[in-house]
Scaffold this motif. Structure first.
Motif, mmCIF file in Angstrom:
data_model
loop_
_atom_site.group_PDB
_atom_site.id
_atom_site.type_symbol
_atom_site.label_atom_id
_atom_site.label_comp_id
_atom_site.label_asym_id
_atom_site.label_seq_id
_atom_site.Cartn_x
_atom_site.Cartn_y
_atom_site.Cartn_z
ATOM 1 N N LEU A 117 0.082 6.712 -10.634
ATOM 2 C CA LEU A 117 0.808 7.105 -11.841
ATOM 3 C C LEU A 117 2.312 7.119 -11.576
ATOM 4 C CD1 LEU A 117 0.921 8.218 -14.739
ATOM 5 C CD2 LEU A 117 0.557 10.511 -13.777
ATOM 6 N N GLY A 118 2.717 7.652 -10.425
ATOM 7 C CA GLY A 118 4.136 7.646 -10.075
ATOM 8 C C GLY A 118 4.686 6.243 -9.912
ATOM 9 N N VAL A 119 3.897 5.350 -9.335
ATOM 10 C CA VAL A 119 4.320 3.950 -9.193
ATOM 11 C C VAL A 119 4.526 3.320 -10.570
ATOM 12 C CG1 VAL A 119 3.599 1.654 -8.416
ATOM 13 C CG2 VAL A 119 3.244 3.639 -6.930
ATOM 14 N N HIS A 155 0.825 -1.208 0.000
ATOM 15 C CA HIS A 155 0.000 0.000 0.000
ATOM 16 C C HIS A 155 0.855 1.253 0.000
ATOM 17 C CE1 HIS A 155 -3.318 2.627 0.490
ATOM 18 N NE2 HIS A 155 -3.202 2.828 1.790
ATOM 19 N N VAL A 156 0.566 2.155 -0.946
ATOM 20 C CA VAL A 156 1.128 3.506 -0.935
ATOM 21 C C VAL A 156 0.029 4.407 -0.367
ATOM 22 C CG1 VAL A 156 2.140 5.381 -2.264
ATOM 23 C CG2 VAL A 156 2.558 2.993 -2.936
ATOM 24 N N ALA A 157 0.174 4.801 0.884
ATOM 25 C CA ALA A 157 -0.869 5.528 1.600
ATOM 26 C C ALA A 157 -0.722 7.034 1.407
ATOM 27 C CB ALA A 157 -0.812 5.187 3.089
ATOM 28 N N ASP A 200 8.472 8.040 -5.852
ATOM 29 C CA ASP A 200 9.472 7.717 -4.835
ATOM 30 C C ASP A 200 9.153 6.390 -4.148
ATOM 31 O OD1 ASP A 200 10.704 10.112 -5.442
ATOM 32 O OD2 ASP A 200 9.766 11.212 -3.783
ATOM 33 N N ALA A 201 7.883 6.172 -3.831
ATOM 34 C CA ALA A 201 7.475 4.913 -3.218
ATOM 35 C C ALA A 201 7.681 3.752 -4.179
ATOM 36 C CB ALA A 201 6.012 4.983 -2.783
ATOM 37 N N GLY A 202 7.359 3.987 -5.458
ATOM 38 C CA GLY A 202 7.540 2.948 -6.455
ATOM 39 C C GLY A 202 9.004 2.552 -6.623
#
Length: 322
Positions: free
Chosen positions: A235-237, A169-171, A212-214
């Motif tokens: 989208l960033g992931v 999860h990217v919260a 960044d999380a991705g």
């Protein structure tokens, strides 16, 4: 025409025959007559105006919520005054509420999406009907929101049904009630399936924070499914995975939240949780206007979400399940 007949035409009552109504309206157009809103307010004790206090006009969800409320208010014959506040502290919100009250409104919609809407931290007026939008812990105030927990559960259940052993999860930011509700829904759905939640990645709703999380997630070979708390972070992931030549969805499946129009144009097109922003806006206005006649009633409404499946999700890779 008598003043009473003209008044009936202006107020839109049915007790005027059509020919008379047309004659009065033609004279109004010829004379450039407009009803005096202030005078009508003095007689009816109603200003036909709603104040909307919002803390964020940058995210997709906030903009859509504002648009929905303004359209619903206009459809009900009410002017809608937006009073933004850029800071997330009690004094800033209190100041915004006072600015809204200075505009002579019949009620307030509060959409700050922040932990300030909990307990006694938010100085809500007692002499006006108030509806809180975007998740609130208040028990004594009317409240309308998307069912955030339901939506997160739909995302997780979809990915688990495709054979993924768990869902990363990217919260969103911890100060946001929407982010907290979505995180809770993610945890609950995993627990219901007997899956331990993996370490969480925290973003700030932006595509950059999702990227960044991705970048961190792509370093972990066990990651096969990611649920991002909004479409921008998803989208960033997607970009981070693409840069590492990790195919989506063959190697990693990705789900977003919001179902913004652009989600269908991502590559691959993004599976997402659809929020009914128009329904939230209509419900907020309906609940607020109902509060004008019944100040004591507390109405709490959660608007259901739905899963929109596109090409960013697929069955878990076989290697991950061996």
């Amino acid at each position: 025409m008598s003043a009473q007949t003209v008044s009936r035409v202006v107020t839109g009552t049915d007790r005027v025959d059509e020919q008379t109504r047309e004659r009065v309206q033609a004279s109004m157009r010829e004379l450039g007559y407009r009803p005096n809103r202030a005078a009508r307010a003095l007689r009816s004790a109603r200003y036909r105006s709603i104040g909307v206090v919002m803390s964020d006009l940058t995210s997709y969800g906030s903009v859509r919520t504002w648009e929905a409320i303004s359209r619903a208010g206009a459809a009900s014959g009410y002017a809608v005054a937006l009073v933004p506040t850029a800071r997330f502290d009690r004094s800033a919100v209190a100041e915004a509420i006072e600015r809204a009250r200075d505009q002579a409104v019949d009620g307030l919609v509060i959409a700050i999406g922040d932990h300030l809407s909990a307990g006694e931290d938010l100085p809500l007026p007692d002499d006006l009907p108030v509806v809180v939008v975007d998740a609130s812990a208040l028990e004594d105030r009317s409240f309308v929101d998307t069912d955030q927990t339901m939506g997160a559960g739909q995302a997780v259940e979809h990915l688990l049904a495709l054979g993924h052993r768990t869902v990363h999860h990217v919260a969103g930011p911890e100060r946001s009630y929407s982010a907290v509700r979505r995180e809770q829904g993610w945890r609950t759905a995993l627990a219901r399936a007997g899956c331990a939640p993996p370490p969480i990645e925290r973003g700030d709703w932006s595509a950059q924070s999702g990227y960044d999380a991705g970048c961190r997630l792509r370093e972990r070979p066990d990651v096969t499914a990611v649920f991002a708390a909004n479409d921008q972070m998803a989208l960033g992931v997607l970009r981070a995975l693409h840069e590492a030549n990790i195919p989506v969805p063959a190697r990693v499946s990705v789900v977003g939240f919001d179902d913004m129009p652009e989600a269908a144009q991502f590559w691959p097109p993004l599976t997402s949780i659809h929020q009914e922003f128009d329904e939230v806006g209509r419900a907020a206005v309906d609940v607020l206007l109902a509060g004008l006649d019944d100040r004591e009633a507390v109405r709490r409404l959660l608007v259901p979400t739905r899963l929109v499946v596109r090409d960013s999700t697929a069955h878990a890779p076989r290697k991950a399940n061996t």
